[in-house]
Scaffold this active site. Sequence first.
Site, PDB file in Angstrom:
ATOM      1  N   HIS A 198      -9.271  -3.962   9.975  1.00 56.58           N
ATOM      2  CA  HIS A 198      -9.242  -3.755   8.522  1.00 56.58           C
ATOM      3  C   HIS A 198      -9.671  -5.010   7.762  1.00 56.58           C
ATOM      4  O   HIS A 198     -10.049  -4.927   6.595  1.00 56.58           O
ATOM      5  CB  HIS A 198      -7.817  -3.407   8.064  1.00 56.58           C
ATOM      6  N   GLU A 202      -9.978   3.841   5.994  1.00 54.25           N
ATOM      7  CA  GLU A 202      -9.207   4.355   7.133  1.00 54.25           C
ATOM      8  C   GLU A 202     -10.120   5.003   8.176  1.00 54.25           C
ATOM      9  O   GLU A 202      -9.947   4.800   9.375  1.00 54.25           O
ATOM     10  CB  GLU A 202      -8.116   5.326   6.665  1.00 54.25           C
ATOM     11  N   HIS A 207      -6.475  -2.046  15.154  1.00 55.52           N
ATOM     12  CA  HIS A 207      -6.711  -1.339  13.884  1.00 55.52           C
ATOM     13  C   HIS A 207      -6.460  -2.265  12.682  1.00 55.52           C
ATOM     14  O   HIS A 207      -7.323  -2.394  11.810  1.00 55.52           O
ATOM     15  CB  HIS A 207      -5.805  -0.111  13.808  1.00 55.52           C
ATOM     16  N   GLU A 208      -5.306  -2.886  12.649  1.00 58.77           N
ATOM     17  CA  GLU A 208      -4.979  -3.727  11.482  1.00 58.77           C
ATOM     18  C   GLU A 208      -5.923  -4.922  11.411  1.00 58.77           C
ATOM     19  O   GLU A 208      -6.356  -5.315  10.339  1.00 58.77           O
ATOM     20  CB  GLU A 208      -3.517  -4.194  11.517  1.00 58.77           C
ATOM     21  N   ASN A 219      -2.204  -6.427   5.453  1.00 59.40           N
ATOM     22  CA  ASN A 219      -2.226  -7.454   4.408  1.00 59.40           C
ATOM     23  C   ASN A 219      -3.095  -8.637   4.836  1.00 59.40           C
ATOM     24  O   ASN A 219      -3.052  -9.056   5.988  1.00 59.40           O
ATOM     25  CB  ASN A 219      -0.813  -7.987   4.170  1.00 59.40           C
ATOM     26  N   GLY A 263       3.310   2.540  10.723  1.00 57.28           N
ATOM     27  CA  GLY A 263       3.156   1.710  11.912  1.00 57.28           C
ATOM     28  C   GLY A 263       3.008   0.235  11.590  1.00 57.28           C
ATOM     29  O   GLY A 263       3.709  -0.613  12.137  1.00 57.28           O
ATOM     30  N   GLU A 318       0.859  -1.185   0.000  1.00 55.84           N
ATOM     31  CA  GLU A 318       0.000   0.000   0.000  1.00 55.84           C
ATOM     32  C   GLU A 318       0.894   1.233   0.000  1.00 55.84           C
ATOM     33  O   GLU A 318       1.878   1.247   0.733  1.00 55.84           O
ATOM     34  CB  GLU A 318      -0.904   0.023   1.229  1.00 55.84           C
TER      35      GLU A 318
HETATM   36  N1  HT7 Z   1      -3.333   0.956   5.695  1.00 49.14           N
HETATM   37  C1  HT7 Z   1      -1.963   1.037   6.118  1.00 49.14           C
HETATM   38  C2  HT7 Z   1      -1.312   2.255   5.575  1.00 49.14           C
HETATM   39  C3  HT7 Z   1       0.148   2.107   5.271  1.00 49.14           C
HETATM   40  C4  HT7 Z   1       0.835   2.871   4.293  1.00 49.14           C
HETATM   41  C5  HT7 Z   1       0.440   3.834   3.419  1.00 49.14           C
HETATM   42  C6  HT7 Z   1       1.390   4.421   2.574  1.00 49.14           C
HETATM   43  C7  HT7 Z   1       2.697   4.048   2.623  1.00 49.14           C
HETATM   44  C8  HT7 Z   1       3.120   3.046   3.509  1.00 49.14           C
HETATM   45  C9  HT7 Z   1       2.173   2.467   4.344  1.00 49.14           C
HETATM   46  N2  HT7 Z   1       2.308   1.496   5.311  1.00 49.14           N
HETATM   47  C10 HT7 Z   1       1.048   1.295   5.866  1.00 49.14           C
HETATM   48  C11 HT7 Z   1      -1.800   0.917   7.578  1.00 49.14           C
HETATM   49  C12 HT7 Z   1      -2.851   1.417   8.490  1.00 49.14           C
HETATM   50  O1  HT7 Z   1      -3.899   1.886   8.094  1.00 49.14           O
HETATM   51  O2  HT7 Z   1      -2.609   1.351   9.684  1.00 49.14           O
HETATM   52 ZN    ZN Z   2      -5.675   1.778   8.576  1.00 46.40          ZN
END
Ligand code: HT7
Ligand code: ZN
Length: 814
Positions: free
Chosen positions: A302, A321, A298-299, A266, A262, A122
Site C-alpha cells: 500500500h 484495495e 499487503h500493507e 498508515n 486485520g 481509515e
Molecule cells: N486499508 C485498510 C482497511 C482498514 C479498515 C477499513 C475500515 C475500518 C477499519 C479498518 N481497518 C483497516 C487495511 C487493508 O487494506 O488491509
Molecule cells: Zn488494503
Amino acid sequence: PKEIFLKDYTKPDYYFETVDLSFSLGEEKTIVSSLIKVSPRVKGSSAPLVLNGHDLKLLSVKVEGKLLKEGDYQLDSRHLTLPSLPAKESFVLEIDTEIYPHKNTSLDGLYKSSGNFCTQCEAEGFRKITFYQDRPDIMAKYTCRVEADKSLYPVLLSNGNLISQGDIEGGRHFALWEDPFKKPCYLFALVAGQLASRDDTFTTRSGREVSLKIWTPAEDLPKTAHAMYSLKAAMKWDEDVFGLEYDLDLFNIVAVPDFNMGAMENKSLNIFNSKLVLASPETATDADYAAILGVIGHEYFHNWTGNRVTCRDWFQLSLKEGLTVFRDQEFSSDMGSRTVKRIADVSTLRIYQFPEDAGPMAHPVRPHSYIKMDNFYTGKFSIYLRSLGFLLSIVFQSNVLVFSFMKRVLISISKDMMSKLVTCEDFFAAMRDANNADFANFLQWYSQAGTPVVKVASSYNAEARTFSLKFSQEIPPTPGQPTKEATFIPVTISSSSTILRVTKKEEEFVFSDIAERPVPSLFRGFSAPVRVETDLSDDDLFFLLAHDSDEFNRPLVLNPKFIQGLGSVLSDSTLDKEFIAKAITLPGEGEIMDMMAVADPDAVHVVRKFVRKQLASELKTELLKIVENNRSIEAYVFDHPNMARRALKNTGSSEYKSATNLTDQFAALAALSQNPGKTRDDVLADFYNKWQGDYLVVNKWFLLQSSSDIPGNVENIHALQTTIIQVYSLIGGFCGSPVNFHAKDGSGYKFLGDIVVQLDKINPQVASRMLSAFSRWKRYDETRQALAKAQLEMIMSANGLSENVFEIASKSLA
Ligand code: HT7
Ligand code: ZN
C-alpha cells in the site's frame, strides 16, 4: 442517517497545506491541538469551512491567532462550521480538542489497547481525534508531537522521521515526528506504550539502508521472526517485480491485540492485529504463517498503491484495495504455489462475494452511494477486484501494465497534487494508453452490481469439421438495478490458452478444421468472476478431472468414477501435495448452499457428511499411505514443500498427542472435536489447559467450538464467555456454521439478534459485520424467513442504533 452519493462529489473549497498536531496523552483525557495552514481553492472565496468532528469536546478555535467567540462558528454533533474566513491566499487555523481514548471501545480514532494508545483512522476515524476535513482529497504535510508519562508510555511513535525527543517536567517526555510526504488524514497514526522492538535493516536496490522495527510487548518478541522475514521478502519482491523502492529510512510495524480489521497501512507506521504478526511453530498454524506473509506484504505494498497514489474519494476505494490485493496475491503466489493460491482466492470469492452480490448489500466495484463506508470493506470486495485484476492480467499481461499505470499517475500527481487525485477513470485511461487496448464494455463491471451467469452450449459438426461454443450472459437484478447491460467477459479456453472476448448478451464462436469432438476446458484459471453453466456431460467432466492441464478446472462430482479419479489424484506423485489436499477437500456447506434455489442447511449438512464418510472409507488405503509418508519428522519449517506435506497428511490423520507443531495438532483437534463425547471433551480440555495463557491460541479454541456442527451448539456458545476480542471467533464462527445458525427453532437467529443490539453500543463496525450473516435471509424457506425477519425488525427498533448497523439492517429489510 445521511446517504452519500458519488454523483454529488465536488472539490473541497479549502485545501490544507501543513498540519502540525500535538497530543498530550493522559489517563482521563487527551488534549489534541492542531495548527493548520489553510488555503482556499478559489482565490477570495467566501465559502464556509465545514469540518467533521465526532465525539469531540471543542476547547478553542483560533483563526490567524485570534480566538473565535461562540457566535463566530456553528457546532453540531458532527460538524464545526466556520462561516467567515479571511480572504487571503492562506491563513492559520488552530483548534484545541479534548478526547477520551480510554472510553473508546469502537476501536476507531484514538483508543487504548492493552494499556497502550493507538489509532485507526481509515475510513473516517480521524474526525474522532480532531475537527478536520476528513476526506482523502485533503492531502497535507504533517508533523506530530506526542507527549506522555515516560514510565507508562516509554515508546512514542508517529508517521515519518523522528526529529527530536526529550524529557519534560512531571515525569513526562515527548517525541516530535515529521512525515515528509503529503498524505490524507486516514493514513495518520500514533502509538504510545510499553513496547519492545525486533530490529533489522533492509538495503534498497539504490543502496539506501532502511531501519525496520516490529513493536510488541517484550515477551512476544521471539514470535516476530516470521513477520520480519515477511517484511523483508515483500520489500525485495516489490523492487524485483514492480521496480518500487521504499521511500523513507524507517519502517515501523506495531502489533496490538484489539483491532477491528486485520491491519492498517498508515504511512511508515503500520498497525496490525497481533494475530497477523505473532507466530511460532507451537502457537500458529501454516495458515497463520501464510496469512502473516500475505498481510504484511499487503500493507507494505500500500505504500505505493494507496499512500503515494491516493484515491480521490472513498468511491474509488477499489483502486487502492484492488491493486494492492492484486499485488499481495502475486507476491504470495511467487512465494508458494500459484495454483493453490488461486483456488483458495476463488473459493473465498465464491463463499463471500457471490452471496453478497446476490443480497441487499450488492454493489458494483465502484458503489454509487454509501451511508457508512466501513460497511464496504468486506474482504470480499477486494478479492472481487483481484478477479478483475486477474482478468486484465490475462488480457493485457498486466504486471507491466499496472506498473505503467502507477508511474503515469505518480507523474501527474507530482505535477499538480491538488487536482490530480486518482479515480477509476484515470486507471482506465492509463491502462488504455499504456496498451492501446480496446476495453469494450469492461467498464460495466464498475457500475453494475451482481454476478453474471454465463451459459455455454457446445456443438460439433463432424461433416463440416467445425466446433461451436454459444455463450449467453445474464446479470440478475440487484437493489436499484432491475435490468443490466452486457459486460465484457474474457473466457480462456483449452489448447493454446486462447481468450474469447464475450461482449454481447449472446455470442457464438465457431472453430474450424477440428478433427474430432473436443472437450473444452472453459474459464481456465477462473478467467472471469462469473457463475458458469455448461452442457458438458459427466463423462466430459471426468475426462477433465483426469486430463486437464489447468488444475483449477478439475471439477467435483460424486460418482464411482469420481472416487476412482480422486484415488488416482491421491497417488499421483507428480502433483503438488497442497493441490492434492485441496482437490480432496469438499466445498463448505455455505458454498454448496449458495448454488441452491432455496437454501436448505439441513439437507446440505447431511449430504456433505455422507459424502465425506464415503470418500474416507473408499479411499482409506490411499489416505493411510499418505499419512505414513508425510509425517512431520524434522523441526517445523515454513516453506511450500513442508506446508504442502502437512496439508496433505492432515487430510487423513488425527494424531493429537504426537503432534510437534500447531498445524498438525490443531488439524487433529478439529477432526476429533467433530463427534460429541468424552474424547472430544478431553482433548478440548487438554488443549485449553495447555494454552490458556496465550489468547491467540485460545481464540482458535473458541473458533473451533463455535463453528462446530454438533447438535444444539448455541447452548455451548452461551456458556463460553464473550469478550470483545472473542467476538470474531465466537460469534463469527457460530454464524459460519449453517446447520446451527439456521436452526429451524430460530435459536441461532435470536442469539445473533441479541448480540448485535448489545455489541452495537460497544463497537458498531464489528456489530454490523456480525449482522451481515442475516443479509440473505430471503434465500431460506418461509419459516426461517419469518424468524430472521423478526430479528431484523427487532434490531431496527433498538434505541440509538449506529449508522453502521442501520445501513445493513434497513437494506436487508427493504
Ligand atoms: N486499508 C485498510 C482497511 C482498514 C479498515 C477499513 C475500515 C475500518 C477499519 C479498518 N481497518 C483497516 C487495511 C487493508 O487494506 O488491509
Ligand atoms: Zn488494503
